[in-house]
Design a protein around this motif. Structure first.
Motif, PDB file in Angstrom:
ATOM      1  N   LEU A  46       1.463   8.067   8.139  1.00  0.00           N
ATOM      2  CA  LEU A  46       2.803   7.531   7.880  1.00  0.00           C
ATOM      3  C   LEU A  46       3.794   8.487   8.534  1.00  0.00           C
ATOM      4  O   LEU A  46       3.720   9.702   8.313  1.00  0.00           O
ATOM      5  N   ILE A  47       4.691   7.940   9.364  1.00  0.00           N
ATOM      6  CA  ILE A  47       5.647   8.800  10.069  1.00  0.00           C
ATOM      7  C   ILE A  47       7.006   8.708   9.378  1.00  0.00           C
ATOM      8  O   ILE A  47       7.659   7.664   9.402  1.00  0.00           O
ATOM      9  N   ASP A  48       7.399   9.795   8.734  1.00  0.00           N
ATOM     10  CA  ASP A  48       8.659   9.912   7.995  1.00  0.00           C
ATOM     11  C   ASP A  48       8.731   8.889   6.854  1.00  0.00           C
ATOM     12  O   ASP A  48       7.915   7.967   6.769  1.00  0.00           O
ATOM     13  N   THR A  49       9.712   9.076   5.964  1.00  0.00           N
ATOM     14  CA  THR A  49       9.912   8.104   4.877  1.00  0.00           C
ATOM     15  C   THR A  49      11.320   7.530   5.021  1.00  0.00           C
ATOM     16  O   THR A  49      11.842   7.501   6.148  1.00  0.00           O
ATOM     17  N   VAL A  50      11.901   7.040   3.945  1.00  0.00           N
ATOM     18  CA  VAL A  50      13.233   6.440   4.019  1.00  0.00           C
ATOM     19  C   VAL A  50      14.120   7.015   2.912  1.00  0.00           C
ATOM     20  O   VAL A  50      13.678   7.827   2.100  1.00  0.00           O
ATOM     21  N   GLU A  51      15.351   6.566   2.874  1.00  0.00           N
ATOM     22  CA  GLU A  51      16.357   7.036   1.914  1.00  0.00           C
ATOM     23  C   GLU A  51      15.981   6.625   0.486  1.00  0.00           C
ATOM     24  O   GLU A  51      15.391   5.547   0.272  1.00  0.00           O
ATOM     25  N   ALA A  52      16.339   7.469  -0.474  1.00  0.00           N
ATOM     26  CA  ALA A  52      16.122   7.132  -1.885  1.00  0.00           C
ATOM     27  C   ALA A  52      16.855   5.843  -2.232  1.00  0.00           C
ATOM     28  O   ALA A  52      17.902   5.538  -1.655  1.00  0.00           O
ATOM     29  N   GLY A  53      16.298   5.094  -3.171  1.00  0.00           N
ATOM     30  CA  GLY A  53      16.905   3.824  -3.575  1.00  0.00           C
ATOM     31  C   GLY A  53      16.148   2.629  -3.023  1.00  0.00           C
ATOM     32  O   GLY A  53      16.382   1.501  -3.442  1.00  0.00           O
ATOM     33  N   PHE A  54      15.252   2.883  -2.062  1.00  0.00           N
ATOM     34  CA  PHE A  54      14.497   1.782  -1.438  1.00  0.00           C
ATOM     35  C   PHE A  54      13.008   1.858  -1.774  1.00  0.00           C
ATOM     36  O   PHE A  54      12.176   1.309  -1.054  1.00  0.00           O
ATOM     37  N   GLU A  55      12.681   2.540  -2.888  1.00  0.00           N
ATOM     38  CA  GLU A  55      11.284   2.793  -3.211  1.00  0.00           C
ATOM     39  C   GLU A  55      10.444   1.509  -3.238  1.00  0.00           C
ATOM     40  O   GLU A  55       9.377   1.431  -2.613  1.00  0.00           O
ATOM     41  N   LYS A  56      10.942   0.507  -3.976  1.00  0.00           N
ATOM     42  CA  LYS A  56      10.146  -0.713  -4.183  1.00  0.00           C
ATOM     43  C   LYS A  56       9.920  -1.429  -2.851  1.00  0.00           C
ATOM     44  O   LYS A  56       8.789  -1.808  -2.509  1.00  0.00           O
ATOM     45  N   GLU A  57      10.997  -1.598  -2.089  1.00  0.00           N
ATOM     46  CA  GLU A  57      10.878  -2.301  -0.798  1.00  0.00           C
ATOM     47  C   GLU A  57       9.966  -1.528   0.156  1.00  0.00           C
ATOM     48  O   GLU A  57       9.111  -2.107   0.839  1.00  0.00           O
ATOM     49  N   TYR A  58      10.134  -0.220   0.174  1.00  0.00           N
ATOM     50  CA  TYR A  58       9.370   0.618   1.101  1.00  0.00           C
ATOM     51  C   TYR A  58       7.879   0.593   0.780  1.00  0.00           C
ATOM     52  O   TYR A  58       7.037   0.351   1.660  1.00  0.00           O
ATOM     53  N   LEU A  59       7.560   0.806  -0.504  1.00  0.00           N
ATOM     54  CA  LEU A  59       6.142   0.789  -0.883  1.00  0.00           C
ATOM     55  C   LEU A  59       5.552  -0.606  -0.656  1.00  0.00           C
ATOM     56  O   LEU A  59       4.393  -0.742  -0.243  1.00  0.00           O
ATOM     57  N   GLY A  60       6.372  -1.645  -0.876  1.00  0.00           N
ATOM     58  CA  GLY A  60       5.916  -3.017  -0.592  1.00  0.00           C
ATOM     59  C   GLY A  60       5.635  -3.208   0.888  1.00  0.00           C
ATOM     60  O   GLY A  60       4.628  -3.826   1.271  1.00  0.00           O
ATOM     61  N   ASN A  61       6.492  -2.678   1.734  1.00  0.00           N
ATOM     62  CA  ASN A  61       6.270  -2.780   3.187  1.00  0.00           C
ATOM     63  C   ASN A  61       4.950  -2.116   3.587  1.00  0.00           C
ATOM     64  O   ASN A  61       4.203  -2.638   4.417  1.00  0.00           O
ATOM     65  N   ILE A  62       4.696  -0.966   2.995  1.00  0.00           N
ATOM     66  CA  ILE A  62       3.456  -0.242   3.327  1.00  0.00           C
ATOM     67  C   ILE A  62       2.238  -1.046   2.869  1.00  0.00           C
ATOM     68  O   ILE A  62       1.281  -1.261   3.614  1.00  0.00           O
ATOM     69  N   ARG A  63       2.314  -1.532   1.633  1.00  0.00           N
ATOM     70  CA  ARG A  63       1.155  -2.276   1.077  1.00  0.00           C
ATOM     71  C   ARG A  63       0.912  -3.562   1.849  1.00  0.00           C
ATOM     72  O   ARG A  63      -0.233  -3.976   2.046  1.00  0.00           O
ATOM     73  N   ASN A  64       1.991  -4.202   2.304  1.00  0.00           N
ATOM     74  CA  ASN A  64       1.813  -5.438   3.087  1.00  0.00           C
ATOM     75  C   ASN A  64       1.025  -5.174   4.362  1.00  0.00           C
ATOM     76  O   ASN A  64       0.361  -6.062   4.883  1.00  0.00           O
ATOM     77  N   GLU A  65       1.110  -3.963   4.884  1.00  0.00           N
ATOM     78  CA  GLU A  65       0.427  -3.646   6.140  1.00  0.00           C
ATOM     79  C   GLU A  65      -0.989  -3.141   5.929  1.00  0.00           C
ATOM     80  O   GLU A  65      -1.875  -3.442   6.713  1.00  0.00           O
ATOM     81  N   ILE A  66      -1.193  -2.347   4.888  1.00  0.00           N
ATOM     82  CA  ILE A  66      -2.516  -1.698   4.760  1.00  0.00           C
ATOM     83  C   ILE A  66      -3.213  -1.991   3.440  1.00  0.00           C
ATOM     84  O   ILE A  66      -4.302  -1.461   3.185  1.00  0.00           O
ATOM     85  N   GLY A  67      -2.591  -2.823   2.619  1.00  0.00           N
ATOM     86  CA  GLY A  67      -3.218  -3.156   1.345  1.00  0.00           C
ATOM     87  C   GLY A  67      -3.492  -1.911   0.516  1.00  0.00           C
ATOM     88  O   GLY A  67      -2.616  -1.057   0.363  1.00  0.00           O
ATOM     89  N   ASP A  68      -4.722  -1.802   0.051  1.00  0.00           N
ATOM     90  CA  ASP A  68      -5.061  -0.674  -0.821  1.00  0.00           C
ATOM     91  C   ASP A  68      -5.681   0.501  -0.065  1.00  0.00           C
ATOM     92  O   ASP A  68      -6.171   1.448  -0.694  1.00  0.00           O
TER      93      ASP A  68
END
Ligand code: FEO
Length: 399
Positions: A46-68
């Motif tokens: 994973l290259i860098d993360t994002v700004e605080a406040g976007f936890e749910k969307e960000y983790l959802g984006n990751i899971r949509n790509e790589i599942g578990d």
């Protein structure tokens, strides 16, 4: 949005349409994106993360790509919190993740997020294998923090560049420059580079502007790499415009500018404003490109954008407390702090009983190495064309 940048690279960043002021100073009329990427191979980075406040969307984006699947590495190219805020959240979700970063970032990760374990400080030119592909790390100090580094993926000749080559502006429709449009931009351009260029200039001039020398050093170092794709932390992924954005960064970091005049003024009762507008009118009648900014009512970031765009700077300020009227002084302080060079300069402004601002502005400009167009034009009390001959000034600027 299409998340697949290539077979191995997936976009998992987010767009921020609610933040009004970036870094507490810079307005975001078109929003901003915080870009983060997955490199998916036998191992996943994973290259860098994002700004605080976007936890749910960000983790959802990751899971949509790589599942578990687990993530093996978190690469931290840059520690400014718009990209590092969710490091601890990622570690919580992926407890075995190994953080790869520069030596200078290690104490920052501890200081900001209290993390000290399973962090590896990569060395200049070191590579980490992901299976069939590998990531290689290059230090890019002071672009624009001391810990900054960039990451190169040979596969696809992709550079994960951190803030470098980034722009303000959210990117909702498509992240690649072949699809990206500046959010809210009404007149869609055929070229995403043309569409984003002003916001790239405003981003560069306000955030990176002081570091021209270190940007030049980084560009020199990266010139040895074949780069066909740039994945920065803000704005589009550059594929069609790699050469354009690299050449533009080269120009900005050399403080080179196109012919034109950036007029900025601050005015208490409208007389210095009248002089600024008279200069703008004279330039317009001569076909000279110009921009005009009122420092009392506008955010200064737009003036700094055009300072980096044009080769001539005209600053208008009344005399105040036997000094430069503060909004104009603050602007000039920022010009000097950004180490701007290679500019022609003209100062003007009204005073009531004793003029000081023009002389002091000229002194600041001279210390900066700017070429004074003339001795400046201070004028007593009300503006008039007789007291302040902007036609003559515009003639000099048009040469
Ligand atoms: Fe986008 Fe320097 O952080």
């Amino acid at each position: 949005m299409e998340k697949r940048i290539s077979e191995k690279v997936r976009y998992v960043g987010v767009n921020d349409h609610t933040k009004v002021i970036f870094e507490g100073m810079w307005p975001l009329p078109f929003g901003v994106s915080y870009n983060s990427y997955l490199v998916v191979d036998e191992k996943i980075a994973l290259i860098d993360t994002v700004e605080a406040g976007f936890e749910k969307e960000y983790l959802g984006n990751i899971r949509n790509e790589i599942g578990d699947r687990k993530i093996d590495y978190l690469v931290v190219n840059h520690m400014e919190p718009d990209h590092s805020s969710l490091i601890a959240v990622i570690r919580e979700q992926y407890p075995d993740i190994r953080i790869l970063t520069s030596a200078k970032a290690v104490p920052m990760i501890k200081g900001y997020y209290g993390l000290t374990d399973n962090i590896y400080a990569v060395k200049e030119g070191e590579s980490i294998s992901l299976g069939r592909s590998s990531l290689t790390f290059y230090m890019a100090p002071m672009v624009h923090w001391p810990e900054t580094m960039v990451t190169y993926l040979e596969d696809g000749k992709t550079l994960f560049s951190g803030d470098a080559f980034g722009t303000f502006g959210a990117v909702d429709g498509g992240i690649k420059d072949s699809q990206a449009h500046l959010c809210g931009w009404m007149d869609k351009s055929d070229s995403s580079f043309a569409e984003f260029r002003d916001e790239m200039t405003r981003y560069y001039s306000n955030i990176v502007g002081k570091y021209g020398q270190t940007v030049q050093a980084a560009l020199k170092k990266l010139s040895g790499l074949q780069i066909e794709r740039i994945c920065s932390t803000h704005g589009p992924v550059w594929e069609n415009h790699v050469a354009d954005v690299v050449a533009y960064y080269d120009r900005l970091s050399r403080y080179e500018a196109e012919k034109g005049v950036c007029i900025v003024y601050a005015s208490m009762y409208g007389n210095t404003a009248k002089a600024a507008k008279a200069l703008a009118a004279e330039l317009a009648s001569r076909g000279v490109k110009y921009a005009i900014h009122n420092l009392c009512t506008e955010n200064v970031s737009f003036a700094y954008r055009d300072l980096f765009k044009y080769d001539t700077l005209a600053v208008g300020a009344p005399t105040y407390n036997n000094d430069i009227f503060p909004p104009a002084y603050n602007f000039m302080y920022g010009v000097c702090a950004r180490l701007v060079k290679n500019r022609k300069f003209f100062a003007f402004g009204s005073y009531t009983w004793a003029g000081a601002s023009v002389k002091l502005l000229n002194e600041m400009a001279s210390r900066q190495g700017f070429e004074l167009i003339n001795e400046g034009m201070g004028f007593p009390q009300a503006y008039s064309a007789q007291k302040c001959d902007m036609a003559a000034v515009a003639d000099r600027m048009a040469e």
